[in-house]
Design a protein around this motif. Structure first.
Motif, short mmCIF file in Angstrom:
data_model
loop_
_atom_site.label_atom_id
_atom_site.label_comp_id
_atom_site.label_asym_id
_atom_site.label_seq_id
_atom_site.Cartn_x
_atom_site.Cartn_y
_atom_site.Cartn_z
N ALA A 228 49.52 -6.32 -21.32
CA ALA A 228 49.44 -5.87 -20.06
C ALA A 228 48.28 -5.02 -19.95
N ALA A 229 47.94 -4.82 -18.43
CA ALA A 229 46.59 -4.41 -18.15
C ALA A 229 46.86 -2.95 -18.56
N ALA A 230 46.16 -2.53 -19.75
CA ALA A 230 46.22 -0.95 -20.20
C ALA A 230 45.56 -0.18 -19.39
N MET A 231 46.29 1.21 -19.17
CA MET A 231 45.53 2.28 -18.45
C MET A 231 45.44 3.32 -19.25
N GLY A 232 44.63 4.28 -19.18
CA GLY A 232 44.79 5.77 -19.58
C GLY A 232 43.96 6.60 -18.63
N LEU A 233 43.70 8.04 -19.17
CA LEU A 233 43.25 8.93 -18.12
C LEU A 233 41.93 9.33 -18.42
N GLY A 234 41.43 9.11 -17.07
CA GLY A 234 39.97 10.03 -17.04
C GLY A 234 39.96 11.19 -16.55
N VAL A 235 38.89 11.65 -16.15
CA VAL A 235 38.83 12.87 -15.15
C VAL A 235 38.35 12.74 -13.66
N GLY A 236 38.55 13.58 -12.89
CA GLY A 236 38.18 13.51 -11.55
C GLY A 236 37.62 14.71 -11.04
N GLY A 237 37.89 15.28 -10.16
CA GLY A 237 37.22 16.86 -9.63
C GLY A 237 37.76 18.00 -10.38
N SER A 238 37.03 19.20 -10.23
CA SER A 238 37.44 20.44 -10.82
C SER A 238 38.26 21.22 -9.76
N MET A 239 39.45 21.83 -10.36
CA MET A 239 40.27 22.79 -9.54
C MET A 239 40.35 24.18 -10.48
N ARG A 240 40.68 25.15 -9.84
CA ARG A 240 41.07 26.43 -10.49
C ARG A 240 42.33 26.43 -10.92
N GLN A 241 42.39 26.43 -12.28
CA GLN A 241 43.38 26.57 -13.00
C GLN A 241 43.24 27.06 -14.44
N GLU A 242 44.11 27.97 -15.01
CA GLU A 242 44.13 28.59 -16.34
C GLU A 242 44.87 27.99 -17.29
N VAL A 243 44.44 27.72 -18.39
CA VAL A 243 45.40 27.19 -19.43
C VAL A 243 45.50 28.41 -20.38
N TYR A 244 46.66 28.70 -20.71
CA TYR A 244 46.76 30.06 -21.05
C TYR A 244 46.73 30.26 -22.62
N LYS A 245 45.83 31.28 -23.15
CA LYS A 245 45.97 31.52 -24.47
C LYS A 245 47.29 31.96 -25.09
N ASP A 246 47.91 31.50 -26.40
CA ASP A 246 49.06 31.84 -26.98
C ASP A 246 48.77 33.28 -27.60
N ASP A 247 49.80 34.26 -26.99
CA ASP A 247 49.69 35.60 -27.64
C ASP A 247 50.57 35.72 -28.84
N ARG A 248 51.35 34.88 -29.39
CA ARG A 248 51.97 34.92 -30.59
C ARG A 248 51.02 34.39 -31.95
N PRO A 249 51.71 34.77 -32.91
CA PRO A 249 51.02 34.17 -34.30
C PRO A 249 51.30 32.74 -34.39
N LEU A 250 50.48 31.98 -34.79
CA LEU A 250 50.60 30.62 -35.31
C LEU A 250 51.80 30.63 -35.87
N SER A 251 52.04 31.34 -36.83
CA SER A 251 53.32 31.15 -37.79
C SER A 251 54.71 31.26 -37.45
N ASP A 252 54.74 31.73 -35.99
CA ASP A 252 56.08 31.92 -35.30
C ASP A 252 56.47 30.33 -34.67
N TRP A 253 55.54 29.33 -34.92
CA TRP A 253 55.89 28.11 -34.58
C TRP A 253 56.63 27.20 -35.65
N ALA A 254 57.66 26.45 -35.21
CA ALA A 254 58.03 25.36 -36.30
C ALA A 254 56.85 24.49 -36.36
N THR A 255 56.80 23.96 -37.89
CA THR A 255 55.72 23.11 -37.89
C THR A 255 56.40 21.50 -37.83
#
Length: 354
Positions: A228-255
């Motif tokens: 099939a004609a394979a597709m992926g994701l590139g990038v376009g325009g910029s927008m105002r959006q935050e990617v939030y920082k985790d405030d938990r210790p990394l050890s809180d998450w399952a591995t």
């Protein structure tokens, strides 16, 4: 879903642990300037790859997962929901982390953070490429070098989108549930005190509507699997959006991941050939949308810290550098159009080797 399965619920993916992901069609932004969040214009349909063994490529069957139809240079965003308990969700584009720019990892990591935290992160519209901004997800074919995968790794092998969810580990989850119980008891005590003071009882919540369970259509008869004609994701325009920082210790998450899924991106002609279904109509003209006075959005969470971008993703170039200038007319929304926002399962999806 404690068994690690992934299921399609209508046009939503349900990963183990209650994480829900929807792929939303949207307006494609100009590649210059920084813009508000564009609107959602409906969900991309999802189908299980394994339901079309006679027409999908053999390598797709080996990877398993789901597929969705997308037009060349069409934009999308990912909507998250479905879980009240914390979860860490990894989002990969061609097995490059959309948050950190690092190669795909089998577990959560820090320095840089390679996941978003749910339910705090309500959506993700693109790669984390700037302070308080993201670059929009835009579909492009593999082979040009325009995808995030191609620009970061120098190769275009995987394409598509990869998702992997992690719950809190048993100790952290028990502590979180106890804290929620204490908060609920305190809220109930405040409500009773208010009633005793004559302020009246709380209004009952309206019952939720029953979910609509979707079933994929049968595969068309005849025909052999082909590339099939394979597709992926590139990038376009910029927008105002935050990617939030985790405030938990990394050890809180399952591995170990509670659920993971490979999402194949299919061109509309291939979607019709594979599934026998008509693809969605072509994307909405963005200037016409803006002229109609329909809303754009701005989201802000004052209690959350924004995650710093990485140099790797900050250097990714927009798809226009490969596909040429964007000649679609652009009309920016007026300030009045920008609205502030803030403060039973189907069949499991088969996972494969990827």
């Amino acid at each position: 879903m404690a068994d690690g399965t992934v299921r399609i619920d209508g046009n939503s993916l349900r990963l183990a642990g209650g994480v829900q992901v929807r792929f939303i069609r949207t307006l494609r932004l100009p590649e210059t300037g920084t813009h508000p969040l564009p609107p959602g214009l409906g969900e991309f349909p999802l189908r299980r790859v394994e339901d079309y063994p006679e027409t999908v490529p053999a390598e797709w069957l080996a990877r398993g997962g789901v597929m969705l139809p997308v037009y060349l240079r069409e934009a999308m965003w990912l909507s998250f929901g479905g879980t009240s308990e914390p979860a860490a969700l990894q989002v990969g584009v061609g097995k490059v982390c959309a948050v950190s720019g690092k190669p795909w990892s089998p577990r959560p990591a820090r320095k840089p953070q390679n996941y978003v935290v749910l339910p705090r992160q309500p959506w993700l519209d693109g790669i984390n490429s700037g302070k308080g901004t993201v670059r929009q997800f835009v579909a492009v074919p593999l082979g040009l070098g325009a995808t995030v995968e191609g620009q970061v790794t120098g190769e275009e092998v995987w394409g598509g989108v990869q998702l992997q969810s992690f719950p809190l580990n048993d100790t952290a989850l028990h502590a979180w549930r106890e804290e929620q119980r204490r908060l609920a008891e305190a809220a109930e005590q405040r409500r009773r005190s208010a009633e005793a003071a004559g302020y009246g009882a709380a209004m009952p919540m309206a019952p939720g509507s029953a979910p609509q369970w979707g079933a994929p259509a049968p595969a068309p008869a005849g025909g052999a699997p082909r590339a099939a004609a394979a597709m992926g994701l590139g990038v376009g325009g910029s927008m105002r959006q935050e990617v939030y920082k985790d405030d938990r210790p990394l050890s809180d998450w399952a591995t170990t991941a509670a659920g993971r899924v490979f999402v194949h991106l299919v061109t509309p002609p291939e979607w019709r050939r594979i599934t026998g279904e008509a693809p969605p109509a072509s994307p909405v003209d963005r200037a016409a949308y803006t002229r109609a006075g329909l809303p754009w959005f701005d989201y802000y969470d004052q209690d959350a810290a924004d995650l710093d971008p990485t140099d790797t993703l900050g250097d990714v170039k927009p798809v226009g550098d490969w596909l040429g200038d964007d000649h679609t007319p652009w009309q920016p929304p007026s300030p009045q159009q920008v609205k502030p926002l803030g403060d039973a399962p189907g069949k499991p999806v088969v996972d494969g080797e990827w």
